[in-house]
Enzyme design. Sequence first.
Site: not given
Length: 409
Positions: A215-218, A282
């Site tokens: 996943t990512n930090r969004s 994102a």
Amino acid sequence: MSSSSLQGKRVVLVVTGGIAAYKTCEVVRRLRDHGVEVRIAMTTAATRFVAPLTFAALSGQPVVTSLFEGGSPEEIPHVRWAEWADMLCVAPATADFVAKMAHGVADDFASTLSLANAAPTLVAPAMEDDMYRHPAVQRNIATLTGDGVAIVGPATGSLASGRTGPGRMSEPDEIVAAALRVLRHGVIAADLEGQHVVITAGPTYEALDPVRGFTNRSSGRMGFELAREARWRGARVTLVAGPTSLVPPAGVRYQPVRSAGEMHEAVRSVAADAEVAIMCAAVCDFTPAEPADAKLKKGARDRIDIPMVRTADILASLGTSAERPFLVGFAAESSGLREHAVEKMECKNCDMIVGNLIGGADVGMGGHENEVVILDRQGGEQQVGRSSKADVATRIWNAIARFREQASR
Ligand code: CTP
């Protein structure tokens, strides 16, 4: 959210007779936390629900409940109060008070003050669902909207009668967010009335096995603020969001999803009749080719190679659709912002792209603030300096409105 720009702003809050008046106490407290000065006027019915003393203590100002209270005749308090206000907020607004405002009735302090007021106005209706649905109430609300009054809510939920339906006053958070929006940017235009807006937000989560994934930090905050602003402007909003801890804005159709594939499916199923689509999510560009059904064991290996495949580009696929909505993309870049953003706008066939540089604590992805450049396909460019994501959302919608208006001429 920075409170400095609101220091000394002045709100007249009108409280009318509904059980939700107790929630307005919290609105006062939070506005004051932002440095806003608040004066409160109550109808007689409102004083049956919350004592004026409570509001006096919370606002630090005397509360006025009657046209003929105290002041000398030359003071004309309703006029003075109207002149003093940067904004008028009515919460809760009963069906009766909404009707008075719509028809210019002025038979007590609160309604006379509302009629004398020329500042931007925000109304938070609160009533039983059958009253809210009544054509007379709907007509009155439409009249207020036509007069440039911003309406926040009502929310759908449990009502004073024990029934469930639309009519519940918006939560204090929502009312305060709308009030701050009006104080910062003025009247909320109903320029999206009757239009369908689709927004993606947050990260996606690509499962590797039942407990792990990419996943990512969004945080989803930018997309949620865009959805909130669109709702205030009158749009029917569908918010498709990956995993986030945020509470969806009131009144939007919320579709939580997990993976890029699910997000793509969800957008595909709702975008056909959309007038505007903003792809703010994102989205992970790659997903594990063969997610495992059971938890992967590390075994004896000291490295792991995970085959990944490309996910579908949701924005680009909307860009090629026959009934293409007005399309806005985002470009998060670590360098060459303008050039990469323009390139993405062109190759994904967008009308507008919002670029931001990644990096800096609390700015951009995962943060509370953002600093962006808004580029459009006519070569227009607007810089938005570091501000809260709510502020940035307002500016993006202003830019969209300007562009669409020019294009329609
Ligand atoms: N986007 C999308 N679907 C994807 C990837 C991206 O809809 N599978 C959208 C994003 O929501 C955003 C825009 O495309 O509006 C640009 O996303 P970004 O991640 O910055 O760009 P990419 O196209 O993924 O390019 P790169 O990662 O190489 O910078």
